[in-house]
Design an enzyme around this catalytic site. Sequence first.
Site, mmCIF file in Angstrom:
data_model
loop_
_atom_site.group_PDB
_atom_site.id
_atom_site.type_symbol
_atom_site.label_atom_id
_atom_site.label_comp_id
_atom_site.label_asym_id
_atom_site.label_seq_id
_atom_site.Cartn_x
_atom_site.Cartn_y
_atom_site.Cartn_z
ATOM 1 N N ASP A 113 0.861 -1.184 0.000
ATOM 2 C CA ASP A 113 0.000 0.000 0.000
ATOM 3 C C ASP A 113 0.900 1.238 0.000
ATOM 4 O O ASP A 113 1.390 1.650 -1.044
ATOM 5 C CB ASP A 113 -0.901 -0.114 1.244
ATOM 6 C CG ASP A 113 -1.947 0.967 1.351
ATOM 7 O OD1 ASP A 113 -2.243 1.614 0.332
ATOM 8 O OD2 ASP A 113 -2.483 1.175 2.450
ATOM 9 N N ARG A 175 -11.174 -12.968 6.011
ATOM 10 C CA ARG A 175 -9.940 -13.604 5.529
ATOM 11 C C ARG A 175 -10.258 -14.871 4.733
ATOM 12 O O ARG A 175 -9.508 -15.275 3.864
ATOM 13 C CB ARG A 175 -9.031 -13.977 6.701
ATOM 14 C CG ARG A 175 -8.413 -12.792 7.421
ATOM 15 C CD ARG A 175 -7.268 -13.278 8.310
ATOM 16 N NE ARG A 175 -6.901 -12.318 9.332
ATOM 17 C CZ ARG A 175 -6.023 -11.318 9.156
ATOM 18 N NH1 ARG A 175 -5.455 -11.140 7.987
ATOM 19 N NH2 ARG A 175 -5.726 -10.513 10.150
HETATM 20 P P1 5GP Z 1 1.862 -0.461 3.846
HETATM 21 O O1 5GP Z 1 2.983 -0.314 4.824
HETATM 22 O O2 5GP Z 1 2.294 -0.840 2.465
HETATM 23 O O3 5GP Z 1 0.993 0.793 3.824
HETATM 24 O O4 5GP Z 1 0.916 -1.509 4.508
HETATM 25 C C1 5GP Z 1 0.707 -2.775 4.062
HETATM 26 C C2 5GP Z 1 -0.265 -3.467 5.008
HETATM 27 O O5 5GP Z 1 -1.448 -2.664 5.209
HETATM 28 C C3 5GP Z 1 -0.756 -4.757 4.392
HETATM 29 O O6 5GP Z 1 0.083 -5.835 4.727
HETATM 30 C C4 5GP Z 1 -2.141 -4.880 4.970
HETATM 31 O O7 5GP Z 1 -2.063 -5.500 6.232
HETATM 32 C C5 5GP Z 1 -2.613 -3.453 5.180
HETATM 33 N N1 5GP Z 1 -3.476 -2.996 4.059
HETATM 34 C C6 5GP Z 1 -3.182 -2.058 3.141
HETATM 35 N N2 5GP Z 1 -4.198 -1.900 2.253
HETATM 36 C C7 5GP Z 1 -5.155 -2.784 2.624
HETATM 37 C C8 5GP Z 1 -6.448 -3.125 2.092
HETATM 38 O O8 5GP Z 1 -6.949 -2.597 1.090
HETATM 39 N N3 5GP Z 1 -7.143 -4.108 2.752
HETATM 40 C C9 5GP Z 1 -6.656 -4.724 3.873
HETATM 41 N N4 5GP Z 1 -7.428 -5.657 4.419
HETATM 42 N N5 5GP Z 1 -5.436 -4.426 4.400
HETATM 43 C C10 5GP Z 1 -4.697 -3.474 3.774
#
Ligand code: 5GP
Length: 189
Positions: A113, A175
């Site tokens: 993300d 999940r």
């Molecule tokens: P980042 O550090 O890249 O922002 O975060 C990644 C983590 O955020 C992922 O492993 C996940 O746990 C959570 N995350 C980010 N976007 C989503 C989404 O659209 N749905 C869900 N369920 N979790 C997300």
Amino acid sequence: MATSSAQIPSEFSNPNLEVLLSEEQIQTRIKELGAEITHDYAGRNPLLIGVLKGACFFMSDLLRAIDTRLGIEFMAISSYGSSTRTSGEVRILKDLDVPVEGRDLIVIEDIVDTGLTLSYLLANLKSRGAASVKLVALLDKYERREREVEIDYLGFKIPDHFVVGYGLDFAERYRNLPFIAVLKNPDLG
Ligand code: 5GP
């Protein structure tokens, strides 16, 4: 009185979900990724590192599509502080059980993300003396990237929606969906 199956609420056809990637699309792409990794890692005994909990489902399907000797490990990390927004603060909640010096590592993540979690994790693993560190991600929410992360093997690029299913949760729910869906109204859970 007997209850007909029509009265049992189905989680898989919950009206608050809009399917984004079907089970078939996901499984087809995983077979392609598995074939690529099989080719690239033939004879190298890579260590696949799954990031708990979300990546478990993807990991278990992916590793059965990789036809070479390999090992598996798990890590749990949190990129969230006290709020539900990514804070940039990354904590290792569960570390690896083995040293990784000289190993070829393949990190398996459900979704990238902002990239904050992965950029921290990849740098951390490289600093332990791994021979190589590559990343497999099922989903790339590229529009929200804050930190550059190189995804070596990618399932799908997706638009900026909150998605659930196939390991991804909303407050630990969803999940178990075999597909990935957009959660239309998070207030409904
Ligand atoms: P980042 O550090 O890249 O922002 O975060 C990644 C983590 O955020 C992922 O492993 C996940 O746990 C959570 N995350 C980010 N976007 C989503 C989404 O659209 N749905 C869900 N369920 N979790 C997300």
